[in-house]
Structure formats: C-alpha cells, structure tokens
Scaffold this active site. Structure first.
Site, PDB file in Angstrom:
ATOM      1  N   LYS A  44     152.057   2.227 128.577  1.00 46.96           N
ATOM      2  CA  LYS A  44     153.450   2.175 128.460  1.00 46.96           C
ATOM      3  C   LYS A  44     153.678   1.695 126.621  1.00 46.96           C
ATOM      4  O   LYS A  44     153.168   1.283 126.262  1.00 46.96           O
ATOM      5  CB  LYS A  44     154.449   1.219 129.142  1.00 46.96           C
ATOM      6  CG  LYS A  44     155.852   1.146 128.456  1.00 46.96           C
ATOM      7  CD  LYS A  44     156.183   2.702 129.315  1.00 46.96           C
ATOM      8  CE  LYS A  44     157.906   2.586 129.251  1.00 46.96           C
ATOM      9  NZ  LYS A  44     159.158   3.897 129.054  1.00 46.96           N
ATOM     10  N   MET A  70     165.228   5.236 130.795  1.00 44.63           N
ATOM     11  CA  MET A  70     164.170   3.876 130.702  1.00 44.63           C
ATOM     12  C   MET A  70     164.880   3.265 129.854  1.00 44.63           C
ATOM     13  O   MET A  70     164.447   1.330 130.286  1.00 44.63           O
ATOM     14  CB  MET A  70     163.010   4.071 130.832  1.00 44.63           C
ATOM     15  CG  MET A  70     162.468   4.716 132.244  1.00 44.63           C
ATOM     16  SD  MET A  70     163.066   4.890 133.849  1.00 44.63           S
ATOM     17  CE  MET A  70     162.303   2.824 134.160  1.00 44.63           C
ATOM     18  N   ASN A 124     154.730   7.247 119.370  1.00 39.25           N
ATOM     19  CA  ASN A 124     155.755   7.939 120.328  1.00 39.25           C
ATOM     20  C   ASN A 124     156.344   8.197 118.579  1.00 39.25           C
ATOM     21  O   ASN A 124     157.367   7.997 118.325  1.00 39.25           O
ATOM     22  CB  ASN A 124     156.622   7.344 121.067  1.00 39.25           C
ATOM     23  CG  ASN A 124     157.317   7.644 121.718  1.00 39.25           C
ATOM     24  OD1 ASN A 124     157.715   8.983 121.666  1.00 39.25           O
ATOM     25  ND2 ASN A 124     157.466   7.057 122.755  1.00 39.25           N
ATOM     26  N   CYS A 127     161.028   8.903 121.938  1.00 41.15           N
ATOM     27  CA  CYS A 127     161.524   8.362 122.536  1.00 41.15           C
ATOM     28  C   CYS A 127     163.491   9.138 122.400  1.00 41.15           C
ATOM     29  O   CYS A 127     163.814   8.856 122.219  1.00 41.15           O
ATOM     30  CB  CYS A 127     161.523   7.448 122.942  1.00 41.15           C
ATOM     31  SG  CYS A 127     162.979   5.981 123.998  1.00 41.15           S
ATOM     32  N   LYS A 161     153.012  12.146 119.530  1.00 36.31           N
ATOM     33  CA  LYS A 161     153.816  12.140 120.430  1.00 36.31           C
ATOM     34  C   LYS A 161     155.548  12.520 120.257  1.00 36.31           C
ATOM     35  O   LYS A 161     155.847  12.186 119.366  1.00 36.31           O
ATOM     36  CB  LYS A 161     154.465  11.450 122.069  1.00 36.31           C
ATOM     37  CG  LYS A 161     155.239  11.644 123.142  1.00 36.31           C
ATOM     38  CD  LYS A 161     154.980  10.646 123.885  1.00 36.31           C
ATOM     39  CE  LYS A 161     155.125  11.342 125.435  1.00 36.31           C
ATOM     40  NZ  LYS A 161     154.836  10.732 126.946  1.00 36.31           N
ATOM     41  N   ILE A 189     155.556  17.895 125.711  1.00 36.36           N
ATOM     42  CA  ILE A 189     155.974  17.332 125.204  1.00 36.36           C
ATOM     43  C   ILE A 189     156.695  16.322 125.667  1.00 36.36           C
ATOM     44  O   ILE A 189     156.222  15.370 126.385  1.00 36.36           O
ATOM     45  CB  ILE A 189     157.528  17.972 125.219  1.00 36.36           C
ATOM     46  CG1 ILE A 189     157.384  18.760 126.907  1.00 36.36           C
ATOM     47  CG2 ILE A 189     157.178  19.444 124.391  1.00 36.36           C
ATOM     48  CD1 ILE A 189     158.716  19.543 126.796  1.00 36.36           C
ATOM     49  N   ASN A 190     157.236  15.962 124.913  1.00 37.30           N
ATOM     50  CA  ASN A 190     158.165  14.186 125.375  1.00 37.30           C
ATOM     51  C   ASN A 190     159.501  15.034 126.636  1.00 37.30           C
ATOM     52  O   ASN A 190     160.016  15.918 126.500  1.00 37.30           O
ATOM     53  CB  ASN A 190     158.475  13.039 124.719  1.00 37.30           C
ATOM     54  CG  ASN A 190     158.734  11.573 125.115  1.00 37.30           C
ATOM     55  OD1 ASN A 190     159.677  11.814 125.962  1.00 37.30           O
ATOM     56  ND2 ASN A 190     158.650  11.090 124.260  1.00 37.30           N
ATOM     57  N   GLY A 246     153.931  17.569 130.140  1.00 32.17           N
ATOM     58  CA  GLY A 246     155.409  18.256 131.284  1.00 32.17           C
ATOM     59  C   GLY A 246     156.003  18.840 132.065  1.00 32.17           C
ATOM     60  O   GLY A 246     155.023  20.600 131.977  1.00 32.17           O
ATOM     61  N   THR A 269     155.690  12.748 136.005  1.00 27.07           N
ATOM     62  CA  THR A 269     156.457  12.784 137.198  1.00 27.07           C
ATOM     63  C   THR A 269     155.938  12.851 138.251  1.00 27.07           C
ATOM     64  O   THR A 269     155.902  11.811 139.540  1.00 27.07           O
ATOM     65  CB  THR A 269     157.571  13.997 136.846  1.00 27.07           C
ATOM     66  OG1 THR A 269     158.620  13.908 136.071  1.00 27.07           O
ATOM     67  CG2 THR A 269     158.654  14.089 138.249  1.00 27.07           C
TER      68      THR A 269
HETATM   69  O1  RRO Z   1     161.295   4.492 128.164  1.00 26.73           O
HETATM   70  C1  RRO Z   1     162.166   5.735 127.560  1.00 26.73           C
HETATM   71  O2  RRO Z   1     162.742   4.779 127.993  1.00 26.73           O
HETATM   72  C2  RRO Z   1     161.214   6.820 127.207  1.00 26.73           C
HETATM   73  C3  RRO Z   1     160.259   6.705 126.147  1.00 26.73           C
HETATM   74 BR1  RRO Z   1     159.612   5.405 125.427  1.00 26.73          BR
HETATM   75  C4  RRO Z   1     159.982   7.863 125.570  1.00 26.73           C
HETATM   76  O3  RRO Z   1     158.974   8.333 125.067  1.00 26.73           O
HETATM   77  N1  RRO Z   1     160.303   9.203 126.751  1.00 26.73           N
HETATM   78  C5  RRO Z   1     161.413   9.414 127.461  1.00 26.73           C
HETATM   79  O4  RRO Z   1     162.286   9.687 128.713  1.00 26.73           O
HETATM   80  N2  RRO Z   1     161.590   7.840 128.382  1.00 26.73           N
END
Ligand code: RRO
Length: 311
Positions: A44, A70, A124, A127, A161, A189-190, A246, A269
């Site tokens: 993570k 998150m 990353n 986020c 990322k 992708i993120n 993705g 997911t």
């Molecule tokens: O933890 C998150 O809310 C989060 C992260 Br670090 C990220 O890189 N991408 C995302 O969709 N959620």
C-alpha cells in the site's frame, strides 16, 4: 503457455500482480499476496507517519467497478521497510509504493527503501483523495522537480504511478519527464479522480469523504486505462516498462492490456471482490487466450494491436 514477463529488467513469473490499493496494507494481507499466484507483492502507498485515512463509508462496490476515497490509510513507511525483509523469503519481487505529502517526504522514503529489501519503488504521483494535496501528476513542473531529486538519490529501479491523461499534450510532457529522469517503469492508471456516485434511495453520495467525490475504479475505467497504456507505449517504446491497471477482471481484459503494450497488469477492484484466487484465474485465462491465438510468449504478443484499417 509462458506468461512470464519482465518489469524494469526484473523477472516476474506471470503477467498478473496486485495493485497498490486494496488488501495490501498489513503484513497478513501482504503474506496472503505472497502465497498467491500474484507474481510480485505491491505494498500500500505509504507516508512518513501512519494514517488512519478518511472517514467511512469510504469504499463502495458498484455493478461494474468501485468508487473509493480511502485517504491513504497506511502504517507508515518504517513498517513497510520492515515488512520487505519478511517478504523476501517468498522469492518474488516486492514493490514499495510511496506517496509523500512533500518533496522531502518522498526523498527520505526513497533513501530508506534504498536500504531495504524491496526490489523496486513505485512513486505515487496520483492519489486523488487528499483534501490538502493536489494530484502532482497533473502539474508537470512539480512532477519534474520531484523526479529530478528522487532520481539522484534512488538506488533501486524507480517507477511512477500516473493519473489518467486525456490530452496528447499532457502525455507528451509526462513522457519527456519520464525519459529525462531515467524512470524504469510506469503504472497507469490510478483511479479516475473526483467522480460522484449518488444513491437515489437515500438522496446521498454513496461515499462520505470530500462530499462524495472519490476515485472511480474497475470496469468503468478500462477504456481510459487502455488508452493511457497504448499512448505511453507509443511514446516510450520498449525501453520503459508499463504496468497496466484499471478494470482487469478476466484473462480477456489482461489480453487487451497486453495488446495495448503493457508488460504486466495490476489488479485492484477485482482482487478486493474475489480475493487472492483472482491472480491464478486471470493468469490461466490469459494463457488460454494466447494459446488459442497462437502466441507463445508475452514479449511476442506485447503491443500487437492490429490496426486493421492501415494499408
Ligand atoms: O488511499 C487512497 O485513497 C488512494 C490512493 Br493512495 C491512490 O493512489 N489512489 C486511490 O484511488 N486511492
């Protein structure tokens, strides 16, 4: 069917691994990934200090994916440095993911992971869920500055990322930065940032943080992810490895990313929904498709998108 591959010169036994995202925060979760058919272990995204993350509800499954905010819940980088030495015995690459809240934070985490047992570091830049922090991958000046400093201190392969891009100018600027700073791999992708899902029964957003705005994941974002993988593959060629992420929930999805140019894929997911069994299933479905189509290896298939209309 050989579905082994390479990322940044490192061997992976198969094409499918977990993404930095769900179920990779605690040592127990990481050991579960280590014992699964995921061919690497991605941890993570971490920060200097531990974080509890955003208030709940902050994750919701949707018919074709998920939405989440998150807020970077993690145990703090020191724990992930420690976990890396415990995960070494599984003999598969361990990948740290760092998400500093400042340039200094990124640099001190890179310096610590340099001395750890991780094999690669994923930086990353994307986020989407922190109120206090914009997405650095959308600011090429800041991203360039950060990567310049990180590349000077890195002693392990560095990847980044990325958030989803849409305009060719965004892609070209980022590709220039990637080449200039010797980035070994990209992960794209993120999640698609700041999307809104409303529950019409309660008249409310489905998640709580940021007034309901969160990152969209899963099948909804697959076409955007494929476009990002393909465009970067065309801009960067074979020298810089690509993780596709993705909307990968089947071998067919993984095969599409392989045609687009991904060296390997990460699953978020579907992993959250199905558990660690998804890695073996997707890998074997991919092998079956490649066999039926007469392909023998990942390298032979990679990027083989057929532009059938070209003369
Ligand atoms: O933890 C998150 O809310 C989060 C992260 Br670090 C990220 O890189 N991408 C995302 O969709 N959620």
């Amino acid at each position: 069917m050989a579905i082994n591959t390479k990322i940044a010169g490192l061997h992976l036994d198969s094409y499918v691994i977990n993404a930095s995202g769900p179920c990779c925060t605690t040592l127990k979760e990481l050991v579960d990934i280590a014992e699964s058919e995921s061919s690497a272990i991605v941890m993570k995204s971490c920060t200097i200090l531990p974080r509890i993350g955003n208030p709940e509800p902050r994750y919701a499954r949707l018919p074709y994916g998920s939405i989440q905010s998150m807020g970077l819940p993690n145990l703090g980088y020191r724990e992930y440095v420690r976990f890396s030495s415990q995960l070494k015995r599984y003999k598969k690459p361990v990948i740290a993911s760092i998400a500093g809240l400042s340039i200094d934070e990124y640099v001190s985490m890179v310096e610590s992971f340099n001395k750890s047992d991780v094999d690669m570091i994923e930086v990353n830049l994307s986020c989407p869920n922190l109120e206090e922090k914009p997405i650095i991958g959308y600011d090429e000046i800041q991203a360039g500055r950060l990567l310049e400093i990180i590349s000077l201190s890195a002693e392990k392969p560095i990847g980044i990322k990325l958030p989803p891009y849409y305009d060719i100018i965004q892609y070209k600027k980022m590709a220039e930065i990637i080449i200039k700073h010797n980035i070994s791999f990209i992960t794209c992708i993120n999640s698609i940032p700041n999307t809104l899902v409303i529950d019409p029964d309660t008249d409310s957003p489905i998640i709580r943080p940021k007034n309901g705005l969160g990152g969209l994941c899963g099948g909804y974002i697959k076409p955007v992810a494929l476009a990002n993988v393909r465009t970067f593959y065309e801009l960067l060629g074979n020298e810089i490895s690509i993780f596709g992420v993705g909307g990968i929930s089947s071998g067919r999805d993984a095969f599409e990313f392989l045609l687009a140019g991904a060296d390997a894929v990460q699953v978020a997911t579907q992993f959250e929904k199905e558990g660690t069994g998804c890695f073996e299933r997707i890998n074997s479905e991919l092998g079956e498709i490649m066999h039926i189509k007469g392909y023998n290896s990942i390298s032979q298939t990679k990027g083989n998108l057929n532009y059938k209309w070209t003369v």
